[in-house]
Design an enzyme around this catalytic site. Structure first.
Site, mmCIF file in Angstrom:
data_model
loop_
_atom_site.group_PDB
_atom_site.id
_atom_site.type_symbol
_atom_site.label_atom_id
_atom_site.label_comp_id
_atom_site.label_asym_id
_atom_site.label_seq_id
_atom_site.Cartn_x
_atom_site.Cartn_y
_atom_site.Cartn_z
ATOM 1 N N LYS A 30 0.830 -1.220 0.000
ATOM 2 C CA LYS A 30 0.000 0.000 0.000
ATOM 3 C C LYS A 30 0.857 1.260 0.000
ATOM 4 O O LYS A 30 0.627 2.188 0.758
ATOM 5 C CB LYS A 30 -0.968 0.001 1.181
ATOM 6 C CG LYS A 30 -1.982 -1.140 1.154
ATOM 7 C CD LYS A 30 -2.987 -1.017 2.288
ATOM 8 C CE LYS A 30 -4.037 -2.121 2.206
ATOM 9 N NZ LYS A 30 -3.481 -3.439 2.573
ATOM 10 N N ARG A 31 1.832 1.306 -0.885
ATOM 11 C CA ARG A 31 2.729 2.448 -0.942
ATOM 12 C C ARG A 31 2.108 3.596 -1.734
ATOM 13 O O ARG A 31 1.395 3.386 -2.710
ATOM 14 C CB ARG A 31 4.062 2.048 -1.572
ATOM 15 C CG ARG A 31 4.853 1.013 -0.769
ATOM 16 C CD ARG A 31 5.163 1.508 0.642
ATOM 17 N NE ARG A 31 6.160 0.672 1.285
ATOM 18 C CZ ARG A 31 5.926 -0.089 2.358
ATOM 19 N NH1 ARG A 31 4.720 -0.110 2.879
ATOM 20 N NH2 ARG A 31 6.889 -0.798 2.898
#
Length: 275
Positions: free
Chosen positions: A96-97
């Site tokens: 989830k960057r």
């Protein structure tokens, strides 16, 4: 390398429409009789690779649970990613960057560059610094034949505060994200490599009809989502849907045979996705 979308379509056809998470939560480590430490993390991951590596289309290590052990945990994650790839499954790193500029470029190199020890077939990314901020990851994925799954309408109730807000033209923010991903997939053969994350616990999903890419659907099982919810939310886009199940399968461990049986039962519930 063939584009991720093509490889994903092949994997779903061969192994069935399922993504199984590797979520080494401390409670699960204890339930499996393992220590809540790096050794327990490593053994948990080894058992998951044995159970899922040659049976499941997509396996999704939850990066946060590995990061919590520092560099030793990251080393376990590196081995897990490599071993899953060797076993023949697609690896989706759930990181989830999301950031901007050179920082996003560094994230893209970490998860999508062939010379990185954390290189995966795909990675989850967050568009909530603006969809354009994802350009380094999207460009890297296209260049290397890898994929991204962009958070659109997630399964957590707090997400609605941002994702269901309306922009000037009346669309929800989640719909804008889906539409931006659809634009990235234009011209792709079979299935595009830019997917979205849409929770199975939602009452209503964004319009996915033009996406031409995969839809990862978390929230099935422990969070309350069901196969019927998946069917209701995705309409006629069944062939591109990848339900994500983690705790409901992992609770069957630590026996590899029991984990495989849990996968088989779960796949039975999603047989409609293959028709």
């Amino acid at each position: 390398m063939r584009p991720f979308g093509q490889r994903l379509a092949d994997a779903l056809g061969r192994r069935g429409p399922l993504c199984v998470g590797i979520d080494p939560h401390p409670d699960l480590l204890s339930a499996w009789g393992l220590g809540v430490d790096v050794d327990g993390l490593a053994r948990f991951s080894e058992l998951c690779v044995d159970a899922f590596g040659d049976t499941v289309a997509v396996v999704k290590p939850q990066v946060a649970f590995f990061e919590s052990y520092g560099s030793a945990g990251i080393a376990v994650l590196e081995r897990t990613i490599a071993e899953l790839g060797e076993a023949g499954t697609l690896v989706l790193s759930d990181a989830k960057r999301g950031d901007i500029g050179s920082t996003m470029d560094a994230y893209a190199r970490t998860w999508l560059s062939e010379d990185s020890p954390l290189c995966s077939d795909a990675v989850t990314v967050s568009p909530y610094l603006g969809f354009g901020s994802l350009a380094p990851a999207l460009e890297s994925a296209a260049r290397t034949g890898r994929g991204v799954f962009v958070l659109a309408a997630t399964s957590n109730p707090e997400g609605a505060q941002v994702q269901q807000a309306r922009v000037a033209d009346g669309r929800s923010v989640a719909q804008v994200v889906v539409d931006e991903c659809a634009a990235c997939n234009e011209g792709a053969d079979e299935l595009g490599s830019v997917g979205v994350v849409v929770g199975a616990t939602l009452t209503e999903a964004p319009d996915l009809s033009a996406l031409h890419g995969p839809v990862l659907m978390p929230g099935v099982g422990a969070q309350g989502g069901t196969a019927d919810d998946v069917r209701r939310l995705v309409g006629d886009r069944l062939g591109a849907v990848v339900p994500n199940v983690s705790r409901d399968v992992l609770r069957a461990g630590p026996s590899v045979a029991d984990l495989r049986a849990a996968v088989a039962r779960t796949l039975d519930g999603f047989a409609f996705l293959t028709k």
